[in-house]
Each structure stands twice: as C-alpha cells, then as structure tokens.
Design an enzyme around this catalytic site. Structure first.
Site, PDB file in Angstrom:
ATOM      1  N   TYR A   1     -40.067   2.279 -27.331  1.00  0.00           N
ATOM      2  CA  TYR A   1     -39.557   3.687 -28.228  1.00  0.00           C
ATOM      3  C   TYR A   1     -40.741   3.710 -29.102  1.00  0.00           C
ATOM      4  O   TYR A   1     -40.224   4.414 -30.819  1.00  0.00           O
ATOM      5  CB  TYR A   1     -38.843   3.324 -28.491  1.00  0.00           C
ATOM      6  CG  TYR A   1     -37.545   2.139 -29.013  1.00  0.00           C
ATOM      7  CD1 TYR A   1     -36.732   1.323 -28.474  1.00  0.00           C
ATOM      8  CD2 TYR A   1     -38.075   1.538 -29.948  1.00  0.00           C
ATOM      9  CE1 TYR A   1     -36.230   0.421 -28.970  1.00  0.00           C
ATOM     10  CE2 TYR A   1     -38.119  -0.016 -30.576  1.00  0.00           C
ATOM     11  CZ  TYR A   1     -37.249  -0.368 -30.237  1.00  0.00           C
ATOM     12  OH  TYR A   1     -36.375  -2.148 -30.346  1.00  0.00           O
TER      13      TYR A   1
ATOM     14  N   TYR B   1     -37.268  -7.700 -33.752  1.00  0.00           N
ATOM     15  CA  TYR B   1     -37.546  -7.071 -32.395  1.00  0.00           C
ATOM     16  C   TYR B   1     -38.493  -7.610 -32.483  1.00  0.00           C
ATOM     17  O   TYR B   1     -39.364  -6.532 -30.734  1.00  0.00           O
ATOM     18  CB  TYR B   1     -36.731  -5.931 -32.734  1.00  0.00           C
ATOM     19  CG  TYR B   1     -35.288  -6.037 -33.322  1.00  0.00           C
ATOM     20  CD1 TYR B   1     -34.270  -6.295 -32.711  1.00  0.00           C
ATOM     21  CD2 TYR B   1     -35.594  -5.069 -33.879  1.00  0.00           C
ATOM     22  CE1 TYR B   1     -33.062  -6.163 -33.332  1.00  0.00           C
ATOM     23  CE2 TYR B   1     -34.093  -4.887 -34.798  1.00  0.00           C
ATOM     24  CZ  TYR B   1     -33.048  -5.843 -34.545  1.00  0.00           C
ATOM     25  OH  TYR B   1     -31.611  -5.962 -35.073  1.00  0.00           O
TER      26      TYR B   1
ATOM     27  N   GLU C   1     -24.418  -7.037 -41.896  1.00  0.00           N
ATOM     28  CA  GLU C   1     -25.590  -7.483 -41.384  1.00  0.00           C
ATOM     29  C   GLU C   1     -26.902  -7.576 -40.984  1.00  0.00           C
ATOM     30  O   GLU C   1     -26.854  -6.561 -40.511  1.00  0.00           O
ATOM     31  CB  GLU C   1     -24.507  -8.074 -39.671  1.00  0.00           C
ATOM     32  CG  GLU C   1     -23.109  -7.643 -39.856  1.00  0.00           C
ATOM     33  CD  GLU C   1     -22.331  -7.345 -38.120  1.00  0.00           C
ATOM     34  OE1 GLU C   1     -21.744  -8.453 -38.499  1.00  0.00           O
ATOM     35  OE2 GLU C   1     -22.355  -6.433 -38.179  1.00  0.00           O
ATOM     36  N   PRO C   2     -27.609  -7.426 -41.928  1.00  0.00           N
ATOM     37  CA  PRO C   2     -28.941  -7.041 -41.879  1.00  0.00           C
ATOM     38  C   PRO C   2     -29.276  -7.842 -40.565  1.00  0.00           C
ATOM     39  O   PRO C   2     -29.615  -8.993 -40.925  1.00  0.00           O
ATOM     40  CB  PRO C   2     -28.992  -7.016 -43.471  1.00  0.00           C
ATOM     41  CG  PRO C   2     -28.606  -7.860 -43.972  1.00  0.00           C
ATOM     42  CD  PRO C   2     -27.435  -8.035 -42.939  1.00  0.00           C
TER      43      PRO C   2
ATOM     44  N   ARG D   1     -33.716  -6.468 -39.185  1.00  0.00           N
ATOM     45  CA  ARG D   1     -34.708  -6.359 -39.495  1.00  0.00           C
ATOM     46  C   ARG D   1     -34.769  -6.299 -40.749  1.00  0.00           C
ATOM     47  O   ARG D   1     -36.521  -6.173 -41.111  1.00  0.00           O
ATOM     48  CB  ARG D   1     -34.701  -4.029 -38.787  1.00  0.00           C
ATOM     49  CG  ARG D   1     -36.249  -3.721 -38.677  1.00  0.00           C
ATOM     50  CD  ARG D   1     -35.762  -2.636 -38.871  1.00  0.00           C
ATOM     51  NE  ARG D   1     -34.626  -2.338 -37.784  1.00  0.00           N
ATOM     52  CZ  ARG D   1     -35.470  -1.928 -36.877  1.00  0.00           C
ATOM     53  NH1 ARG D   1     -36.418  -1.651 -36.062  1.00  0.00           N
ATOM     54  NH2 ARG D   1     -34.505  -1.293 -35.621  1.00  0.00           N
TER      55      ARG D   1
ATOM     56  N   GLY E   1     -28.204  -1.957 -40.276  1.00  0.00           N
ATOM     57  CA  GLY E   1     -29.614  -1.086 -40.096  1.00  0.00           C
ATOM     58  C   GLY E   1     -29.958  -0.665 -41.020  1.00  0.00           C
ATOM     59  O   GLY E   1     -31.014   0.718 -40.869  1.00  0.00           O
TER      60      GLY E   1
ATOM     61  N   ARG F   1     -41.961  -2.412 -28.748  1.00  0.00           N
ATOM     62  CA  ARG F   1     -41.863  -1.699 -29.229  1.00  0.00           C
ATOM     63  C   ARG F   1     -42.220  -0.367 -29.058  1.00  0.00           C
ATOM     64  O   ARG F   1     -42.055   0.929 -29.536  1.00  0.00           O
ATOM     65  CB  ARG F   1     -41.142  -1.846 -30.728  1.00  0.00           C
ATOM     66  CG  ARG F   1     -40.161  -3.666 -30.937  1.00  0.00           C
ATOM     67  CD  ARG F   1     -39.498  -3.523 -32.625  1.00  0.00           C
ATOM     68  NE  ARG F   1     -39.145  -2.258 -32.774  1.00  0.00           N
ATOM     69  CZ  ARG F   1     -39.278  -1.369 -33.875  1.00  0.00           C
ATOM     70  NH1 ARG F   1     -40.560  -1.819 -34.449  1.00  0.00           N
ATOM     71  NH2 ARG F   1     -39.050   0.004 -34.232  1.00  0.00           N
TER      72      ARG F   1
ATOM     73  N   CYS G   1     -51.237  -4.921 -17.680  1.00  0.00           N
ATOM     74  CA  CYS G   1     -51.665  -4.227 -16.920  1.00  0.00           C
ATOM     75  C   CYS G   1     -50.611  -2.758 -16.827  1.00  0.00           C
ATOM     76  O   CYS G   1     -50.539  -3.050 -15.841  1.00  0.00           O
ATOM     77  CB  CYS G   1     -52.191  -5.160 -15.408  1.00  0.00           C
ATOM     78  SG  CYS G   1     -52.896  -5.988 -15.520  1.00  0.00           S
ATOM     79  N   GLU G   2     -50.797  -1.807 -17.811  1.00  0.00           N
ATOM     80  CA  GLU G   2     -50.070  -0.850 -18.129  1.00  0.00           C
ATOM     81  C   GLU G   2     -50.791   0.112 -19.322  1.00  0.00           C
ATOM     82  O   GLU G   2     -51.599  -0.205 -20.455  1.00  0.00           O
ATOM     83  CB  GLU G   2     -48.820  -1.503 -18.794  1.00  0.00           C
ATOM     84  CG  GLU G   2     -47.926  -2.522 -18.306  1.00  0.00           C
ATOM     85  CD  GLU G   2     -47.100  -0.910 -17.313  1.00  0.00           C
ATOM     86  OE1 GLU G   2     -46.794  -0.243 -17.316  1.00  0.00           O
ATOM     87  OE2 GLU G   2     -47.204  -1.705 -15.388  1.00  0.00           O
TER      88      GLU G   2
HETATM   89  C1  LIG Z   1     -28.157  -5.417 -34.138  1.00  0.00           C
HETATM   90  C2  LIG Z   1     -27.032  -5.488 -34.938  1.00  0.00           C
HETATM   91  C3  LIG Z   1     -27.893  -5.919 -36.191  1.00  0.00           C
HETATM   92  C4  LIG Z   1     -28.746  -5.549 -36.846  1.00  0.00           C
HETATM   93  O1  LIG Z   1     -28.987  -4.498 -37.224  1.00  0.00           O
HETATM   94  P1  LIG Z   1     -30.634  -4.343 -38.110  1.00  0.00           P
HETATM   95  O2  LIG Z   1     -31.284  -2.937 -38.036  1.00  0.00           O
HETATM   96  O3  LIG Z   1     -31.468  -5.403 -37.401  1.00  0.00           O
HETATM   97  O4  LIG Z   1     -30.288  -4.722 -39.505  1.00  0.00           O
HETATM   98  C5  LIG Z   1     -26.274  -5.625 -37.150  1.00  0.00           C
HETATM   99  N1  LIG Z   1     -25.021  -5.547 -36.667  1.00  0.00           N
HETATM  100  C6  LIG Z   1     -25.418  -5.519 -35.271  1.00  0.00           C
HETATM  101  C7  LIG Z   1     -23.364  -5.869 -34.957  1.00  0.00           C
HETATM  102  C8  LIG Z   1     -26.061  -6.012 -34.521  1.00  0.00           C
HETATM  103  O5  LIG Z   1     -25.879  -4.866 -33.229  1.00  0.00           O
END
Ligand SMILES: *Cc1c(COP(=O)(O)O)cnc(C)c1O
Length: 442
Positions: A334, A390, A290-291, A293, A248, A330, A361-362
C-alpha cells in the site's frame, strides 16, 4: 535526519540503538536484521497506562499483537502489565508459549473457527470479542457443552471511519468486521447474549481505523457507543462494565507524518466518557484500548546490506539491499513510505537520492522510492526506520528468502528474539514427490 527513541550516533559515526552499535549487531547477527528498541516500547506502553492512571480511570492497555507477534515481545508486554490482543489460534498459541497471563488475553477476528474458539475456552482466556452471529452460536454451543463461563465484548461498527487525517461518518458501515451499531444488528446480538447463563457480556468494542492522527473520530465513536450503553440501561437495566475503543494511533514514518503524542488520544476518549457518564449518571466503565503500531512501530529498525547498484541515466539510481518485500511488504502492498540512513556513515552528508530496491523478483519490490542516504558503496549498511509494525509479521518466504533475524536491544545489551531462518527451515514442510511406477497402482 530524524532519530527515534534511544537512537544516537557514536564516535565511529555509526548508528547506535539501545546503547548498541548497529554495525556490531550486523557483525554478530548478519543482515537483514530487525532491531527493536525495547526501552522505547516500554516508554510507549507506560505513557498509555500512566495517562489513564492520571485520570483515575480503570483501564486495560492491550497490545494488538498482530503488529509483531513473538514469544519475546509477549514476555516484555507481560512485564509491562499490558493485556494482549490475539487474532488467531496461532497468536494465542504463541501467547501460551510465552506464559502470558490468560485473563489478560483478548481474542479478535471476523471468522474464528470452532477449533480456535474451543482452544480459547480451554485456555480460559480473559475475553472473546464477538464479531458476528455465527460466532454467537458457536460460543454458546461451546460454553453449554463445557459448562464454562466466558466474558465477551460485542464488536460494533459505529459508522465512523477514520484514515490518517480524515474521518467519515456514515449511517451504515461497509466493513467485514462487527455488528452495525445503527441498523439493529448490535441490539440483536446483545439480545441473544444478555441473559445467557455462561456468556457474560462486558460491553462493546470498536476499532475505527489505523494510522490516525486526530481525535475527532475517536470522540464520535466513544459518543456513539456510550449512547448505546445508555439505551441498554433503559431497555434492559443492563450496565456495561467495559468500553473498548480499539487502537489505530498514528506514528511518524516520514516528516509528513505529524501524529499526536499517544496520550492525547487517551485524554480525548477519557474526556468524552467522563463527561457522558456524569451527564447521564452512568457508572464509569473501564476503558480498554488496543495500540499495535504505536507500541512497536518506531521501536523497530531494519538493517540491510547494500549490494548491486544500477544507474538509469537521467532517471534514477537503484541501490539494491539484501531484503525487500519479503521482510517488509508495506511499500509494495500500500505504497507505505519510510525513511532510511546509511548506518555506517552517520557523520557523512546523507544527501544522495536513490531508489532503495529489494532483491525479490518483482519490479515493484522497492522499499523507498526516494531515499536520502550517504554516497552509496557496496557493503554499506542501510537502516530503514519505523519497521516495527506489520513488517516481520507480514514477512514471507517469497523467492525462498529466509526470513531475517530479530534482535532486542536495551541498555547496551542485545539478545536474539527470533533466529534467522536457515535453508533447512525453508524445506522443513516439503514432502518429496512419491513416484509411482507404472503397474504398481492398485
Ligand atoms: C489491528 C487492530 C488494532 C491495532 O491497530 P494499530 O493501528 O496497529 O494500532 C487494534 N484493534 C483491532 C481490533 C485491530 O484489528
């Protein structure tokens, strides 16, 4: 104008990525084209890993590969010693095709099927992140039938929810993912699992949001999980060897975005865990992150060709490119914001404000509401920055547009990572209608 990673401008006034002229890439691979700066990906991966090393903490940095999943990026992740998060049988299959080390694959998802879980067992992956009670039953059933051990983490919602600049703490979290930490669900899950002869609980996992710019929410989450770990030691004499704090970490899409350096998030997590383990004399767990993005987002740039233009007097000028929501949903999904430049006119003033429109076509198929580019001409090459996360992974064949090619650049070299779809690819799955003549029916 803000350039990313290895980007620069050459004597022809062209945008250069990874030492390769973007216009040459367009001439070789056509448009739309997604270009990954592999040196930047490696740099980001190493920054995370080195921060843990500097703190003397055992860690796994898992690439959350739903951000961009392909065999080639999995191969680079493997080279960098990353672990890998997959969220479906399809992503697991891709990892297997890439020869990714099975023991470093972690399987996520809120509704993993029996077939997907069986596949994970048969590939002997490193860890399944359990999300719900049905999954506990399925995993125990599969493990017993196969007489096979499996490491698991318990996914929890710690009552901390983070968005870009804010976070909220709640007693209970309204999320489709995971076990609630505070209402007893997490304890029930642990109780069902902790004496299992086959299923080995490594600890807990949480993922509190995406595109986060501050560290407080991570601190609260780490504290909440550590408290539960300490409680389980009291109650069950159980020590968690792993604490997974998810991903995140935010990136800079536009100048309004002011993310911290990725290492800062890691330092803050490490600080909390180190101090709590000392205070409670708890054995230091491995920290997993868990990076997604933050590893691939700004490493990706999409190159489009300018086609038609339309002026709406006193309102705006639309500049249409040869892709759109089909390769980057994206903005439509959003309101995500991006910046762009005219890649073939980098030394000219880039002050013309236009609306960059896609070709789907949107009416909502706009990539950038107010893009600041060079005076546009048909045939210009527009580079949209920060499209590495993404976008391709969410690409579709809406309007039967073939999905773009993806190319990796590094040190002046380029190589195809995903080939451009052809019209034949588009009808590959179609089954012609079987006409049944009147009277033939039996
Ligand atoms: C999507 C996700 C991530 C990665 O999130 P980013 O915002 O891309 O870093 C990490 N862990 C889990 C469980 C996720 O679903």
């Amino acid at each position: 104008m803000h350039l990313y990673g290895t980007q620069s401008v050459n004597e022809k006034g062209h945008l250069v990525i990874g030492g390769v002229d973007s216009i040459e890439l367009v001439n070789t691979y056509q448009t739309p084209l997604i270009v990954y700066d592999i040196e930047l990906f490696r740099k980001r991966a190493r920054a995370f890993k080195e921060t843990f090393q500097a703190e003397g903490i055992q860690a796994e940095v898992a690439y959350a590969s739903k951000a961009f999943s392909s065999i080639a990026i999995y191969e680079v992740a493997k080279e960098e010693g990353l672990s890998l998060d997959v969220v479906s049988g399809g992503e697991l299959y891709t990892a297997v095709q890439a020869g990714f080390p099975r023991e470093r694959i972690h399987f996520h998802g809120n509704n993993k099927s029996f077939e997907e879980l069986t596949y994970a067992f048969s590939e002997e992956i490193g860890c399944i992140v359990i999300d719900n009670f049905l999954e506990i039953d399925l995993i125990q059933q599969i493990a017993y039938e196969r007489k096979q051990e499996m490491n698991v983490l318990i996914r929890v919602t710690p009552g901390v929810e983070a968005s870009t600049h804010d976070y909220i703490t709640t007693g209970q979290e309204d999320s489709k993912f995971g076990f609630d930490l505070k209402n007893g669900q997490t304890d029930d899950a642990f109780y069902q699992l902790h004496n299992d002869p086959y299923v080995k609980v490594l600890g807990m996992h949480c993922h509190i949001g995406s595109q986060i710019f501050e560290t407080t929410a991570f601190r609260y989450a780490a504290e909440a999980l550590m408290e539960k770990m300490i409680a389980w030691r009291e109650q069950y004499d159980f020590i968690c060897p792993v604490l997974n704090l998810g991903g995140g970490f935010g990136i800079r899409y536009t100048e309004e975005d002011t993310p911290l350096a990725p290492e800062k998030y890691v330092e803050e997590m490490a600080r909390v865990v180190l101090s709590m383990t000392r205070e409670y004399q708890y054995p230091m767990p491995e920290i997993w992150i868990e990076p997604g993005r933050s590893l691939v987002g700004d490493a990706g740039t999409t190159l489009y060709k300018v086609g038609s233009m339309k002026e709406v007097p006193n309102t705006r000028t639309y500049v249409a490119v040869d892709g759109g929501m089909s390769d980057n949903i994206r903005p439509a999904l959003y309101d995500a914001e991006y910046t762009a430049v005219t890649a073939n006119k980098m030394t000219e003033p880039q002050h013309t404000i236009v609306t960059l429109a896609g070709k789907c076509c949107e009416s909502g198929d706009k990539l950038i509401e107010q893009a600041s580019i060079a005076e546009p001409e048909q045939g210009d090459i527009i580079a949209t920055f920060c499209t590495g996360a993404y976008s391709y992974s969410m690409a579709s064949n809406y309007n039967r547009l073939p999905r773009p090619a993806v190319v990796f650049v590094e040190n002046g070299d380029h190589q195809l990572a995903i080939r451009r779809e052809t019209y034949e690819d588009l009808t590959r799955l179609d089954v012609p209608f079987q006409t049944v003549k009147r009277g033939d029916r039996v």
